[in-house]
Write an enzyme that holds these catalytic residues in place. Sequence first.
Site, mmCIF file in Angstrom:
data_model
loop_
_atom_site.group_PDB
_atom_site.id
_atom_site.type_symbol
_atom_site.label_atom_id
_atom_site.label_comp_id
_atom_site.label_asym_id
_atom_site.label_seq_id
_atom_site.Cartn_x
_atom_site.Cartn_y
_atom_site.Cartn_z
ATOM 1 N N LYS A 152 0.947 -1.191 0.017
ATOM 2 C CA LYS A 152 -0.064 0.071 -0.153
ATOM 3 C C LYS A 152 0.825 1.184 0.013
ATOM 4 O O LYS A 152 0.641 2.255 -0.848
ATOM 5 C CB LYS A 152 -0.939 -0.069 1.226
ATOM 6 C CG LYS A 152 -1.705 1.165 1.422
ATOM 7 C CD LYS A 152 -2.686 1.382 0.509
ATOM 8 C CE LYS A 152 -3.504 3.032 0.399
ATOM 9 N NZ LYS A 152 -4.384 3.039 -0.647
ATOM 10 N N LYS B 249 1.983 10.773 4.672
ATOM 11 C CA LYS B 249 2.552 9.564 5.717
ATOM 12 C C LYS B 249 2.616 8.539 4.842
ATOM 13 O O LYS B 249 3.652 7.624 5.075
ATOM 14 C CB LYS B 249 0.958 9.488 6.490
ATOM 15 C CG LYS B 249 1.115 8.274 7.425
ATOM 16 C CD LYS B 249 0.361 7.130 6.984
ATOM 17 C CE LYS B 249 -1.073 7.479 6.546
ATOM 18 N NZ LYS B 249 -1.847 6.335 6.074
HETATM 19 P P1 NDP Z 1 -9.822 10.268 8.320
HETATM 20 O O1 NDP Z 1 -8.729 11.321 8.747
HETATM 21 O O2 NDP Z 1 -11.118 10.823 7.578
HETATM 22 O O3 NDP Z 1 -10.365 9.694 9.539
HETATM 23 C C1 NDP Z 1 -9.481 9.344 10.466
HETATM 24 C C2 NDP Z 1 -10.225 8.363 11.490
HETATM 25 O O4 NDP Z 1 -9.251 7.757 12.742
HETATM 26 C C3 NDP Z 1 -11.249 8.962 12.404
HETATM 27 O O5 NDP Z 1 -12.215 8.101 12.631
HETATM 28 C C4 NDP Z 1 -10.686 9.639 13.543
HETATM 29 O O6 NDP Z 1 -11.293 9.686 14.656
HETATM 30 C C5 NDP Z 1 -9.726 8.231 13.803
HETATM 31 N N1 NDP Z 1 -8.706 8.658 14.560
HETATM 32 C C6 NDP Z 1 -7.669 9.608 14.316
HETATM 33 N N2 NDP Z 1 -6.795 9.754 15.139
HETATM 34 C C7 NDP Z 1 -7.046 9.002 16.132
HETATM 35 C C8 NDP Z 1 -6.560 8.631 17.459
HETATM 36 N N3 NDP Z 1 -5.330 8.936 17.714
HETATM 37 N N4 NDP Z 1 -7.260 7.584 17.980
HETATM 38 C C9 NDP Z 1 -8.156 6.956 17.851
HETATM 39 N N5 NDP Z 1 -8.862 7.401 16.502
HETATM 40 C C10 NDP Z 1 -8.167 8.304 15.593
HETATM 41 O O7 NDP Z 1 -8.771 9.441 7.421
HETATM 42 P P2 NDP Z 1 -9.444 8.180 6.219
HETATM 43 O O8 NDP Z 1 -10.691 7.522 6.833
HETATM 44 O O9 NDP Z 1 -9.434 8.993 5.049
HETATM 45 O O10 NDP Z 1 -8.176 7.019 6.315
HETATM 46 C C11 NDP Z 1 -8.261 6.158 7.153
HETATM 47 C C12 NDP Z 1 -7.156 5.193 6.727
HETATM 48 O O11 NDP Z 1 -7.231 4.687 5.329
HETATM 49 C C13 NDP Z 1 -5.794 5.736 6.474
HETATM 50 O O12 NDP Z 1 -4.542 4.959 6.859
HETATM 51 C C14 NDP Z 1 -5.717 6.139 5.151
HETATM 52 O O13 NDP Z 1 -4.394 6.489 4.849
HETATM 53 C C15 NDP Z 1 -6.417 5.300 4.520
HETATM 54 N N6 NDP Z 1 -6.885 5.374 3.281
HETATM 55 C C16 NDP Z 1 -7.924 6.404 2.885
HETATM 56 C C17 NDP Z 1 -8.551 6.514 1.785
HETATM 57 C C18 NDP Z 1 -9.555 7.637 1.311
HETATM 58 O O14 NDP Z 1 -9.598 7.821 0.266
HETATM 59 N N7 NDP Z 1 -9.571 8.447 2.189
HETATM 60 C C19 NDP Z 1 -8.257 5.408 0.670
HETATM 61 C C20 NDP Z 1 -7.257 4.349 1.048
HETATM 62 C C21 NDP Z 1 -7.104 4.236 2.108
HETATM 63 P P3 NDP Z 1 -12.325 11.300 14.807
HETATM 64 O O15 NDP Z 1 -13.650 11.129 14.160
HETATM 65 O O16 NDP Z 1 -12.284 11.465 16.090
HETATM 66 O O17 NDP Z 1 -11.552 12.412 14.112
#
Ligand code: NDP
Length: 299
Positions: free
Chosen positions: A174, A243
């Site tokens: 990835k 990242k």
């Molecule tokens: P977001 O930033 O939209 O969401 C992150 C999630 O993680 C939220 O639920 C957030 O909670 C939670 N979070 C953040 N920090 C913490 C912490 N310290 N402790 C607990 N929970 C935490 O990210 P995405 O959903 O876009 O991405 C998630 C993963 O998927 C990443 O690794 C990303 O690289 C990967 N990804 C994303 C894609 C995309 O199109 N968006 C595509 C493919 C992979 P809260 O609601 O409280 O902020």
Amino acid sequence: MTERLRVGFAGLGAIGRPIAVHLARRHDLAVWNRTSARAEAFAGEHGARRVETPRELAQGRDVVFTCLPNTPEVEAVLRGPDGMEAGLSAGAILVDLTSGIPEGSRAIAARLGRSGVGFVDAPVSGGTAGAEAGTLTIMVGGKGADVGRVRPLLEAFGRTIVHVGPVGAGHALKAVHNALIAVHLCALGEALTGLARAGVAPRPALEVINAANGRSFVSERLVPERVLTRAWPRTFRLALLDKDVRIACDMMAGLGLEHPVIGTAGRLLGEARAELGEEADHVEIIKRHERLAGLELVG
Ligand code: NDP
């Protein structure tokens, strides 16, 4: 028909949320999110149960999913008295959808393994649209038996599911995959602004590139749909792509391999992140090329 399982899901962010919707349709789903209002809203909308802590999320669950920014955040929800690790029972499997760090995942898998808990890294590709449609590509690392057990759950939101190696292999692939997207974004931003200054408009330039052999997903979809239209939707944060490229660079460096192309894309992403902030979308890196060239890619 897929067996109905007791499933937990942590991390209802941009990609986690639409994935969890598919799981809620097929399984008995419990959800936890750092910002509890998001979990509350999700539970109400999709018939899932909101729990108070990661520990409670893991208790009595067959499979628990994490979808968080990176491996340190996964570690944070695993550890501590209210952490997931305290709730997971022997025989359960943790499926990490996070685009995380291979080495960190191997350490988590080894620790969980001592309590009889399985671990599978299963990062996804296909964006939020792919997650909504249930057509994601999923690259899976783990033991064959664990991967076999969770495959029916992955089929709820994935179309192409490939077991690519042992624990950490999914995360390695990835990171490198996303480094390629970063390289394509930087290269196309540079190419199209240069061409615009040389008198070639972006629309006909892309028509040729996409009919010929210089094309990529970035040239075929992202730039025409998001840049030329000035739509700039926010679906995948530039900070997360930054990242991913850092993970790829660290992996290459750890292997003693030179990586000048990926390294340059990483440097440019880091600069764009400092300039555009944590909420900017990954495609917005092209705004930086536009600013440096003194023009906008419209068409
Ligand atoms: P977001 O930033 O939209 O969401 C992150 C999630 O993680 C939220 O639920 C957030 O909670 C939670 N979070 C953040 N920090 C913490 C912490 N310290 N402790 C607990 N929970 C935490 O990210 P995405 O959903 O876009 O991405 C998630 C993963 O998927 C990443 O690794 C990303 O690289 C990967 N990804 C994303 C894609 C995309 O199109 N968006 C595509 C493919 C992979 P809260 O609601 O409280 O902020």
